[in-house]
Write a protein that holds these residues in place. Structure first.
Motif, PDB file in Angstrom:
ATOM      1  N   PRO A 437       0.796  -1.235   0.000  1.00  0.00           N
ATOM      2  CA  PRO A 437       0.000   0.000   0.000  1.00  0.00           C
ATOM      3  C   PRO A 437       0.826   1.282   0.000  1.00  0.00           C
ATOM      4  O   PRO A 437       0.307   2.349  -0.367  1.00  0.00           O
ATOM      5  CB  PRO A 437      -0.837  -0.113   1.280  1.00  0.00           C
ATOM      6  CG  PRO A 437      -0.183  -1.169   2.105  1.00  0.00           C
ATOM      7  CD  PRO A 437       0.466  -2.098   1.145  1.00  0.00           C
ATOM      8  N   LEU A 438       2.098   1.202   0.377  1.00  0.00           N
ATOM      9  CA  LEU A 438       2.951   2.385   0.340  1.00  0.00           C
ATOM     10  C   LEU A 438       3.853   2.426  -0.890  1.00  0.00           C
ATOM     11  O   LEU A 438       4.736   3.281  -0.979  1.00  0.00           O
ATOM     12  CB  LEU A 438       3.804   2.481   1.616  1.00  0.00           C
ATOM     13  CG  LEU A 438       3.056   2.943   2.866  1.00  0.00           C
ATOM     14  CD1 LEU A 438       3.961   2.886   4.094  1.00  0.00           C
ATOM     15  CD2 LEU A 438       2.473   4.342   2.693  1.00  0.00           C
ATOM     16  N   ASP A 439       3.609   1.546  -1.854  1.00  0.00           N
ATOM     17  CA  ASP A 439       4.368   1.643  -3.106  1.00  0.00           C
ATOM     18  C   ASP A 439       3.978   2.886  -3.892  1.00  0.00           C
ATOM     19  O   ASP A 439       4.761   3.410  -4.680  1.00  0.00           O
ATOM     20  CB  ASP A 439       4.142   0.388  -3.965  1.00  0.00           C
ATOM     21  CG  ASP A 439       4.956  -0.800  -3.480  1.00  0.00           C
ATOM     22  OD1 ASP A 439       5.782  -0.631  -2.569  1.00  0.00           O
ATOM     23  OD2 ASP A 439       4.757  -1.908  -4.021  1.00  0.00           O
ATOM     24  N   TYR A 440       2.751   3.361  -3.665  1.00  0.00           N
ATOM     25  CA  TYR A 440       2.260   4.552  -4.374  1.00  0.00           C
ATOM     26  C   TYR A 440       1.164   5.173  -3.532  1.00  0.00           C
ATOM     27  O   TYR A 440       0.266   4.469  -3.053  1.00  0.00           O
ATOM     28  CB  TYR A 440       1.712   4.161  -5.753  1.00  0.00           C
ATOM     29  CG  TYR A 440       1.031   5.276  -6.508  1.00  0.00           C
ATOM     30  CD1 TYR A 440       1.714   6.451  -6.834  1.00  0.00           C
ATOM     31  CD2 TYR A 440      -0.296   5.163  -6.906  1.00  0.00           C
ATOM     32  CE1 TYR A 440       1.086   7.472  -7.533  1.00  0.00           C
ATOM     33  CE2 TYR A 440      -0.932   6.175  -7.615  1.00  0.00           C
ATOM     34  CZ  TYR A 440      -0.240   7.332  -7.923  1.00  0.00           C
ATOM     35  OH  TYR A 440      -0.870   8.350  -8.604  1.00  0.00           O
ATOM     36  N   VAL A 441       1.219   6.505  -3.311  1.00  0.00           N
ATOM     37  CA  VAL A 441       0.241   7.141  -2.419  1.00  0.00           C
ATOM     38  C   VAL A 441      -0.782   8.001  -3.151  1.00  0.00           C
ATOM     39  O   VAL A 441      -1.589   8.677  -2.524  1.00  0.00           O
ATOM     40  CB  VAL A 441       0.940   7.971  -1.314  1.00  0.00           C
ATOM     41  CG1 VAL A 441       1.731   7.057  -0.384  1.00  0.00           C
ATOM     42  CG2 VAL A 441       1.820   9.061  -1.898  1.00  0.00           C
ATOM     43  N   GLY A 442      -0.777   7.988  -4.483  1.00  0.00           N
ATOM     44  CA  GLY A 442      -1.844   8.637  -5.220  1.00  0.00           C
ATOM     45  C   GLY A 442      -1.481   9.992  -5.786  1.00  0.00           C
ATOM     46  O   GLY A 442      -0.382  10.506  -5.597  1.00  0.00           O
TER      47      GLY A 442
END
Length: 605
Positions: A437-442
């Motif tokens: 879930p922290l590979d990409y934060v949007g």
């Protein structure tokens, strides 16, 4: 509520601005001391700010009453950066940090960043101030032009709540309420406007002590058992279920529950780049690759599904519209977003057809659905693996499209654990797998160009010390609008790697001008006028070095970029800030271009 004696979360950051003279630890003596004490009692670690006289009382209290420890000031060169940094911090932690803006002028500067956080449903506690409400106490000229009758009205249409307390006791309660509301789903920014007179006046008598935690009751808005049963039965009996994984948390435990649910009902799962990683993109059940706009894979899946579970999917109605018809599938919508909708902002998007509506938090609902399905879970079917191998590096002397730039970056990162804190509009999910879930934060949330640098520095602040490297891919227009956040990252020793996807243009607008020219039978060759950022080309590396970062480039080909990234990564691993200027060709991948044409994308670089 006594001031905290602990230091800020990161000792290296705390060392940057040490007090020259020991600070007072006595009881609050001024109104602003009460506000500062309340911030400390809420365990708010940082307050990003651009200073101003309107809140000089609070500024003094944070320094000389609290010792600049908790919260610790994070100095920014623009209010937009201050709020964006708080936004980025929330994207990683899920919790609000503080931001402070100076009077009406500072709030005006901050409006775009506040709108981004609003659309992104991210919590921020924003403190502002006004010249004395009592006109007899205003200084000539400056206090008058910096005082407004209703300052909160500037952002009331895109914030959750605002207040202008008239006493220290009321200010304490306002801060408690604002922090609680900001962090309660659906989350969003809140604003407290502090009267200068309330801040600077001496307390006539001590306020009675209170326990701040008693005013922060945790709120988890779970689904009703009846709705969960109905949804679980629909999903379990579906032959072709589809999960649209939208706004979901960065929690690893919740991430695993999503996988468990998808596998239990053998559902295809779609994600997108507007919000953070919500499901592993190389899982066999993940559909295609995440993108900002609806792809053919997503549209075909919507057409094919018999039950669709929307987990707070951003623009569900627009996704159905892109498919070209009202879906025949049974649609289950899980969201609390309707609680924030108002008549000013259209960020609620198109109204979707829904057959079962569950007004609840998405992660709590996923957990309940997993429990309701329980032992009925379908046996795992053999699915073809969806590996996401590294592609061969482009030739060293070749010019780069966005895909080539991403390829070289992925090779340079290797097996390091990173977080993509931002990606450019030219980015596509096929470039990079998300497995955590922290590979990409949007994205920036509101489509506000210029948010990428500040959001990324805030995310990097939250990631500091976790072992996960912050990597921001910003367009050149986005970077130049918000690049003063680089100074803040350097000043506070916040390690981050910026890669600027520099096509020397607000290229998306060239695409728009081309469409208009074609539609009107006018020359397409003129589409670049008023769009190109050239003559002169901006030396982004020099701009970055001028703020203390290590600047690399311009990198005109893959070989130059590879060499620059190798050096830049060493800088970041040593705790520094590195900015790499990657000169790429204008244009988008075929999948991105097709989706953008269908979605009529907004402006961006």
């Amino acid at each position: 509520m006594a001031p905290k004696s602990t230091t800020a979360k990161d000792p290296d950051i705390h060392k940057v601005e040490r007090l020259q003279v020991p600070y007072s630890t006595n009881a609050p003596a001024f109104g602003s001391d009460v506000v500062a004490e309340t911030l400390s009692a809420l365990d708010i670690p940082y307050i990003a700010l651009n200073p101003g006289a309107s809140y000089r009382g609070l500024h003094d209290s944070i320094v000389n009453f609290l010792g600049n420890e908790q919260p610790q000031m994070i100095l920014c060169l623009h209010e937009e950066a201050a709020v964006a940094i708080a936004h980025g911090y929330a994207k990683v932690t899920g919790k609000a940090m503080g931001a402070a803006v100076h009077s009406n002028v500072g709030l005006f500067h901050a409006t775009m960043a506040i709108f981004n956080a609003w659309c992104d449903r991210m919590p921020i506690l924003i403190l502002g101030a006004t010249g004395p409400v009592d006109a007899m106490k205003r200084r000539p000229w400056i206090d008058w032009i910096h005082t407004a009758a209703d300052q909160g009205a500037i952002i009331r249409n895109f914030s959750k709540w605002d207040d202008q307390p008239a006493s220290p006791g009321a200010a304490r309660e306002s801060v408690l309420r604002a922090y609680w509301l900001a962090n309660t789903a659906p989350c969003g920014p809140t604003y407290i406007n502090l009267d200068a007179e309330v801040q600077e006046a001496k307390l006539p008598a001590p306020l009675p002590p209170i326990d701040a935690k008693r005013y922060m009751p945790p709120v988890v808005q779970g689904p009703s058992a009846d709705l969960v049963k109905k949804a679980a039965d629909l999903l379990f009996n579906a032959k072709k279920p589809l999960i649209l994984a939208g706004r979901l948390s960065r929690s690893e435990a919740n991430w695993k529950k999503r996988i468990e649910l998808a596998e239990a009902i053998d559902a295809k799962v779609a994600t997108n780049l507007k919000i953070g990683a919500a499901f592993p993109t190389d899982h066999p059940l993940h559909l295609g690759q995440p993108a900002t706009f609806a792809t053919d894979d997503l549209i075909n899946a919507v057409k094919d599904a018999d039950v669709i579970l929307s987990l707070d999917w951003v623009d569900l109605g627009g996704t159905f519209k892109a498919a070209g018809f009202t879906p025949s599938a049974t649609v289950i919508q899980v969201t609390l977003d309707q609680n924030l909708h108002n008549g000013w902002s259209m960020d609620y998007e198109g109204l979707p057809p829904v057959d079962l509506f569950i007004p609840a938090e998405t992660d709590a609902t996923v957990e309940a659905l997993v429990a309701a399905i329980g032992s009925r879970a379908k046996p795992k079917k053999p699915h073809a693996a969806r590996p996401h191998p590294l592609k061969e590096k482009p030739a060293a002397d070749s010019q780069m499209a966005a895909a080539d730039m991403a390829n070289v970056l992925r090779h340079a990162i290797g097996d390091r654990t990173v977080c993509l804190t931002h990606v450019s509009l030219s980015w596509h999910g096929e470039f990079w797998p998300f497995r955590h879930p922290l590979d990409y934060v949007g994205s920036d949330g509101g489509g506000g160009v210029g948010g990428g640098p500040g959001i990324s520095v805030g995310a990097a602040l939250a990631l500091k010390g976790t072992g996960r490297m912050a990597v921001a891919v910003c367009g050149d227009g986005d970077f130049m609008m918000g690049n003063t956040a680089v100074w803040t990252a350097v000043h506070y020793r916040i390690p981050i790697l910026f890669v600027v996807a520099n096509n020397r243009s607000f290229y998306n607008d060239e695409v728009h001008q081309e469409r208009v020219a074609v539609a009107r039978n006018r020359p397409v060759d003129n589409k670049w006028i008023g769009q190109r950022i050239s003559d002169p080309d901006i030396d982004i590396a020099t701009v970055s070095r001028g703020q203390g970062a290590k600047g690399f480039g311009p990198c005109w080909n893959a070989g130059e970029l590879e060499k620059a990234l190798d050096e830049a990564i060493k800088v970041v691993e040593a705790g520094g800030v590195a900015v790499v200027d990657a000169r790429i060709l204008g244009g988008y991948s075929p999948a991105t271009a097709a989706a953008m044409a269908r979605g009529k994308a907004d402006r961006g670089s």
